[in-house]
Enzyme design. Structure first.
Site, mmCIF file in Angstrom:
data_model
loop_
_atom_site.group_PDB
_atom_site.id
_atom_site.type_symbol
_atom_site.label_atom_id
_atom_site.label_comp_id
_atom_site.label_asym_id
_atom_site.label_seq_id
_atom_site.Cartn_x
_atom_site.Cartn_y
_atom_site.Cartn_z
ATOM 1 N N MET A 58 -5.085 -11.420 7.657
ATOM 2 C CA MET A 58 -6.794 -11.433 8.377
ATOM 3 C C MET A 58 -7.891 -11.105 7.299
ATOM 4 S SD MET A 58 -5.064 -8.597 11.887
ATOM 5 C CE MET A 58 -5.362 -7.448 10.808
ATOM 6 N N GLY A 64 -2.995 -7.156 -3.081
ATOM 7 C CA GLY A 64 -2.526 -7.346 -2.011
ATOM 8 C C GLY A 64 -1.844 -8.807 -1.552
ATOM 9 N N HIS A 65 -3.092 -8.457 -0.790
ATOM 10 C CA HIS A 65 -2.734 -10.184 -0.647
ATOM 11 C C HIS A 65 -3.164 -11.448 -1.494
ATOM 12 C CE1 HIS A 65 -5.705 -7.876 2.225
ATOM 13 N NE2 HIS A 65 -4.164 -9.104 3.812
ATOM 14 N N LYS A 180 4.254 -3.408 2.587
ATOM 15 C CA LYS A 180 3.293 -2.516 2.742
ATOM 16 C C LYS A 180 3.291 -2.237 4.384
ATOM 17 C CE LYS A 180 -1.001 -0.176 3.436
ATOM 18 N NZ LYS A 180 -1.269 -0.873 5.375
ATOM 19 N N SER A 216 -5.334 -1.811 1.149
ATOM 20 C CA SER A 216 -5.182 -2.300 2.055
ATOM 21 C C SER A 216 -6.902 -2.740 2.710
ATOM 22 C CB SER A 216 -4.776 -1.272 3.035
ATOM 23 O OG SER A 216 -5.469 -1.578 4.649
#
Ligand code: AMP
Length: 314
Positions: A58, A64-65, A180, A216
């Site tokens: 998104m 993390g991505h 996650k 996040s």
């Protein structure tokens, strides 16, 4: 917030950044079918055929991505990332309109990790008749209804529906999801198996900040004080694990760790549970591996989720 210029409607290289931006179906299909082998299970492709990796997101990208993209790069010759803030998975009272949107910065980050293309559809492309008129995918019970599903009853319907649609559009050979969002990963694995989708799913371990907080996009909502406090969610998971390793039953261990969290500043705990790693059924009496400790809590207005998988078999 910055956007691509309005005339970027077909496949283009974004300035010098070289990540191809695909905003409509024609450019997506032209790109997809000129770049990689036809959609088929990975084990049915010849070694020399080009495999396409896919990372749905998104946006508001973070390490993390990027780790998902790196993993995709290792396993596949071409990598497409999608950026779409999916309205169908947000309940009316949730944060859809204020969800961070940082497209230009995302492109730079994607370039830095070597993504080949980004699929960046608008809402009309994904939901031509409006989100409430789409054929929905409803994951099975209890996976759909427990844990996250209890607090966000239509969330997994929204996720499974959009991911199936993205899979049909992009036709990737391997898709990468973060552990996650552990339950989401299991929902997608289940959908792929149940519907015989010709795609392999890889779950990538959670990337954390130095103090343990899981990265996040929603961490951006935390003010300085809340950011410091937020690390206690991961501590609660680790404490549960330590208590189980010290001989406490899973239910007791989770309850004790939950108490510690509730005693610290500003938390409203929604759940802290030990579950079977695959079915996500609760594990209460004996410490059975593989299991996963899962938690969700609100810190002020910010809702955080995290988990600690314990996958090593006894
Ligand atoms: P989102 O943009 O939040 O929908 O996330 C897109 C993908 O990135 C999902 O598969 C997430 O599970 C994954 N992801 C998000 N945060 C992390 C993280 N800290 N570590 C690993 N994967 C993550």
């Amino acid at each position: 917030m910055t956007e691509t210029p309005a005339n970027y409607t077909t496949a283009v290289s974004f300035a010098e950044k070289k990540v191809v931006v695909l905003k409509d179906l024609e450019s997506l299909y032209n790109y997809r079918f000129s770049q990689a082998a036809a959609w088929a299970p990975i084990e049915h492709l010849h070694q020399e055929q080009i495999k396409l990796g896919f990372v749905p997101t998104m946006g508001a990208l973070h390490e993390g991505h990027l780790e998902l993209v790196r993993r995709a790069r290792e396993k596949c010759q071409k990598v497409i990332v999608s950026i779409f803030v999916n309205p169908y998975q947000f309940a009316p009272h949730e944060d859809f309109s204020k969800y961070p949107r940082t497209f230009e910065r995302d492109l730079e980050l994607l370039h830095s990790v070597g993504a080949d293309a980004v699929f960046y559809p608008d809402e009309k492309l994904v939901y031509p008749n409006g989100k409430d008129k789409i054929t929905a995918v409803i994951p099975p019970t209890p996976l759909n209804d427990t844990l996250e599903g209890e607090f966000r009853p239509t969330f997994f319907r929204g996720v499974a529906t959009v991911v199936l649609k993205l899979f049909n559009l992009v036709q990737p050979h391997i898709a990468f999801f973060g552990q996650k969002d552990y339950q989401q990963w299991k929902v997608i694995e289940t959908m792929v198996k149940d519907l015989n989708l010709p795609v392999s799913i890889v779950g990538v371990p959670t990337v954390r900040e130095r103090d343990g907080l899981a990265m996040s996009s929603r961490n951006a909502y935390l003010d300085e004080k809340a950011r410091q406090e937020a690390t206690n969610l991961y501590k609660a998971l680790s404490t549960t694990k330590e208590l189980m390793e010290g001989g406490k039953k899973p239910l007791q261990a989770a309850d004790e760790a939950a108490k510690l969290l509730q005693e610290s500043q500003g938390w409203q705990l929604q759940y802290l549970k030990v579950c079977h790693a695959e079915s996500l059924e609760p594990v209460t009496d004996s410490y059975i591996k593989p299991c996963v400790i899962v938690a969700a809590a609100k810190l002020g207005e910010v809702r955080l989720i995290d988990n600690l998988p314990i996958l090593d078999l006894p």
